[in-house]
Write a protein that holds these residues in place. Sequence first.
Motif, PDB file in Angstrom:
ATOM      1  N   VAL A  13      35.037  50.509  34.829  1.00  8.15           N
ATOM      2  CA  VAL A  13      34.563  49.094  35.246  1.00  8.15           C
ATOM      3  C   VAL A  13      35.234  49.518  37.001  1.00  8.15           C
ATOM      4  O   VAL A  13      36.261  49.812  37.043  1.00  8.15           O
ATOM      5  CB  VAL A  13      35.335  48.379  34.546  1.00  8.15           C
ATOM      6  N   ASP A  14      34.549  48.462  37.518  1.00 10.32           N
ATOM      7  CA  ASP A  14      35.656  48.619  38.956  1.00 10.32           C
ATOM      8  C   ASP A  14      36.281  47.829  39.625  1.00 10.32           C
ATOM      9  O   ASP A  14      37.215  47.693  40.186  1.00 10.32           O
ATOM     10  CB  ASP A  14      34.134  48.916  40.400  1.00 10.32           C
ATOM     11  N   LEU A  15      36.019  46.799  38.868  1.00 16.77           N
ATOM     12  CA  LEU A  15      36.345  45.130  38.795  1.00 16.77           C
ATOM     13  C   LEU A  15      36.432  44.523  37.729  1.00 16.77           C
ATOM     14  O   LEU A  15      35.694  44.317  37.600  1.00 16.77           O
ATOM     15  CB  LEU A  15      35.612  44.333  40.266  1.00 16.77           C
ATOM     16  N   VAL A  16      37.535  43.595  37.350  1.00 14.07           N
ATOM     17  CA  VAL A  16      38.092  42.743  36.174  1.00 14.07           C
ATOM     18  C   VAL A  16      38.377  41.582  36.784  1.00 14.07           C
ATOM     19  O   VAL A  16      39.077  41.806  37.287  1.00 14.07           O
ATOM     20  CB  VAL A  16      38.995  43.378  35.558  1.00 14.07           C
ATOM     21  N   LEU A  17      37.225  40.540  36.660  1.00 16.14           N
ATOM     22  CA  LEU A  17      37.737  39.013  36.798  1.00 16.14           C
ATOM     23  C   LEU A  17      38.291  38.431  35.018  1.00 16.14           C
ATOM     24  O   LEU A  17      37.647  38.165  34.000  1.00 16.14           O
ATOM     25  CB  LEU A  17      36.955  38.490  37.291  1.00 16.14           C
ATOM     26  N   LYS A  43      44.627  49.480  33.280  1.00  9.76           N
ATOM     27  CA  LYS A  43      43.468  50.891  33.778  1.00  9.76           C
ATOM     28  C   LYS A  43      42.524  50.473  35.523  1.00  9.76           C
ATOM     29  O   LYS A  43      42.049  51.405  36.352  1.00  9.76           O
ATOM     30  CB  LYS A  43      43.105  51.800  33.086  1.00  9.76           C
ATOM     31  N   ARG A  44      42.511  49.229  35.830  1.00 12.23           N
ATOM     32  CA  ARG A  44      41.117  48.926  36.049  1.00 12.23           C
ATOM     33  C   ARG A  44      41.951  47.623  37.248  1.00 12.23           C
ATOM     34  O   ARG A  44      42.734  47.053  36.765  1.00 12.23           O
ATOM     35  CB  ARG A  44      40.103  48.276  35.856  1.00 12.23           C
ATOM     36  N   PRO A  45      41.994  47.507  38.576  1.00 12.42           N
ATOM     37  CA  PRO A  45      42.012  45.929  39.290  1.00 12.42           C
ATOM     38  C   PRO A  45      41.702  44.715  38.235  1.00 12.42           C
ATOM     39  O   PRO A  45      40.788  44.613  38.067  1.00 12.42           O
ATOM     40  CB  PRO A  45      42.006  46.005  40.305  1.00 12.42           C
ATOM     41  N   LEU A  46      42.445  43.881  37.860  1.00 11.04           N
ATOM     42  CA  LEU A  46      42.652  43.070  37.448  1.00 11.04           C
ATOM     43  C   LEU A  46      43.014  41.563  38.292  1.00 11.04           C
ATOM     44  O   LEU A  46      43.984  41.611  39.045  1.00 11.04           O
ATOM     45  CB  LEU A  46      43.691  42.482  36.495  1.00 11.04           C
ATOM     46  N   GLU A  51      33.671  51.199  29.557  1.00 11.45           N
ATOM     47  CA  GLU A  51      33.087  51.787  29.974  1.00 11.45           C
ATOM     48  C   GLU A  51      32.466  52.924  29.583  1.00 11.45           C
ATOM     49  O   GLU A  51      31.719  53.629  30.248  1.00 11.45           O
ATOM     50  CB  GLU A  51      34.238  52.432  30.671  1.00 11.45           C
ATOM     51  N   GLN A  52      32.739  53.413  28.338  1.00 11.90           N
ATOM     52  CA  GLN A  52      31.992  53.995  27.360  1.00 11.90           C
ATOM     53  C   GLN A  52      30.177  53.518  26.890  1.00 11.90           C
ATOM     54  O   GLN A  52      29.598  55.205  27.321  1.00 11.90           O
ATOM     55  CB  GLN A  52      32.951  54.503  26.398  1.00 11.90           C
ATOM     56  N   ALA A  53      29.999  52.688  27.143  1.00 16.20           N
ATOM     57  CA  ALA A  53      28.665  52.017  26.674  1.00 16.20           C
ATOM     58  C   ALA A  53      28.251  52.555  28.087  1.00 16.20           C
ATOM     59  O   ALA A  53      26.934  52.730  27.401  1.00 16.20           O
ATOM     60  CB  ALA A  53      28.699  50.833  26.514  1.00 16.20           C
ATOM     61  N   ASP A  89      26.608  52.657  46.116  1.00 16.27           N
ATOM     62  CA  ASP A  89      26.650  51.557  46.065  1.00 16.27           C
ATOM     63  C   ASP A  89      26.882  50.487  45.576  1.00 16.27           C
ATOM     64  O   ASP A  89      27.109  48.913  44.635  1.00 16.27           O
ATOM     65  CB  ASP A  89      26.531  50.582  47.261  1.00 16.27           C
ATOM     66  N   SER A  90      27.358  50.743  44.170  1.00 18.55           N
ATOM     67  CA  SER A  90      26.897  49.896  42.531  1.00 18.55           C
ATOM     68  C   SER A  90      27.933  49.870  42.218  1.00 18.55           C
ATOM     69  O   SER A  90      28.872  50.299  43.011  1.00 18.55           O
ATOM     70  CB  SER A  90      26.451  51.006  41.433  1.00 18.55           C
ATOM     71  N   LEU A  91      28.533  48.490  41.700  1.00 23.16           N
ATOM     72  CA  LEU A  91      29.483  48.382  41.068  1.00 23.16           C
ATOM     73  C   LEU A  91      29.737  47.128  39.667  1.00 23.16           C
ATOM     74  O   LEU A  91      28.653  46.754  39.549  1.00 23.16           O
ATOM     75  CB  LEU A  91      29.818  46.875  42.598  1.00 23.16           C
ATOM     76  N   LEU A  92      30.677  48.125  39.036  1.00 23.30           N
ATOM     77  CA  LEU A  92      30.690  47.501  37.140  1.00 23.30           C
ATOM     78  C   LEU A  92      31.646  45.624  37.398  1.00 23.30           C
ATOM     79  O   LEU A  92      33.060  46.739  38.075  1.00 23.30           O
ATOM     80  CB  LEU A  92      30.724  48.663  36.479  1.00 23.30           C
ATOM     81  N   VAL A  93      31.024  45.378  37.661  1.00 31.62           N
ATOM     82  CA  VAL A  93      32.463  44.463  37.272  1.00 31.62           C
ATOM     83  C   VAL A  93      32.366  43.248  35.551  1.00 31.62           C
ATOM     84  O   VAL A  93      30.899  43.333  35.302  1.00 31.62           O
ATOM     85  CB  VAL A  93      31.795  43.143  38.222  1.00 31.62           C
TER      86      VAL A  93
END
Length: 307
Positions: A36-40, A78-81, A29-31, A4-8
């Motif tokens: 990245v699951d979600l971009v705000l 590449k990620r949901p924005l 993402e590389q670092a 359930d881990s999420l990177l925002v």
Amino acid sequence: MPQDSLLVAALGDIHGRFHRVEAWLDALEQARGRRVDLVLAVGDVEAFRHADDHRRKAAKRAMPAEFAGYADGIRRVKRPLYFIGGNNEDFEALHDLPDGGELAPDVHYLGRAGLRTLGPLRVAYLSGIHAPRFIDQPLKRPTSLDTAKQAGYFRTPEVEQVSALRDVDLLLVHEWPRGIVQKARDERLATARPLPSPWIGNPVTRKLVDTVHPKWVLCGHSHKPFAVALDSHGRTLSRVACLDQAARPDTAVFWLEFEGREAQRAGWGVSGVVSWQVGQRWGLHTLPPLEESDGPGSVPADNGATA
């Protein structure tokens, strides 16, 4: 890594520069060694189709307007924005989407005000900036430069809609809450960065934060990085992160790793270095090191703050 881990990842004012922020997110993402699951994005995204669009401010027309490739399907994020409106947007296109909508594949406008559940997170949002003359006036269709400018101001019913919310994980606003600079001054935390004016931001957004008590507040508009924690009468601590415009990644990108709905660690930029972990104090000391271009002699950006 917990399931359930999420990177925002949060982005400061993009101002049409989609290509560079996509490259920055690749580096993050590389670092971090994960997706990245979600971009705000906290407003002033400028999803215009043309760089010379007459509705863009003259100072902004020299900047790229790279959204057309995404809207035409030539490129895809590449990620949901998910983004809120700032005070520099294609308001004609956004007017008929007060509750949000998808402008291109995986590019979502959240809307003028409200709450969205994104994964496990409850994300509240208020688009626009404060203009006292217009806050109680009806929103007009943006058919001229004047009405388009007025579309970048939030209205009382929108503020009230967000004020009624509780149990909020993230609050996205464009303009800073008033008083956060004075709060940092009062704490007397050592920082090499010159502090902005204590009058930056607006009191309406500050009251909103003090009423809703979100766990995190993300904002942009003033093109400066800032960090402070706000508490009110023992209620939920609100950690505020103000992001720079998309000029360089170290202060324009801010990331949070969640387990469930609780943030476990956070960092600035794309190096993947953790600057805060759960249980630690949040404030100016979490900001990335000062660069020479951040000093008192740097040229302030035109953020259109005057109403």
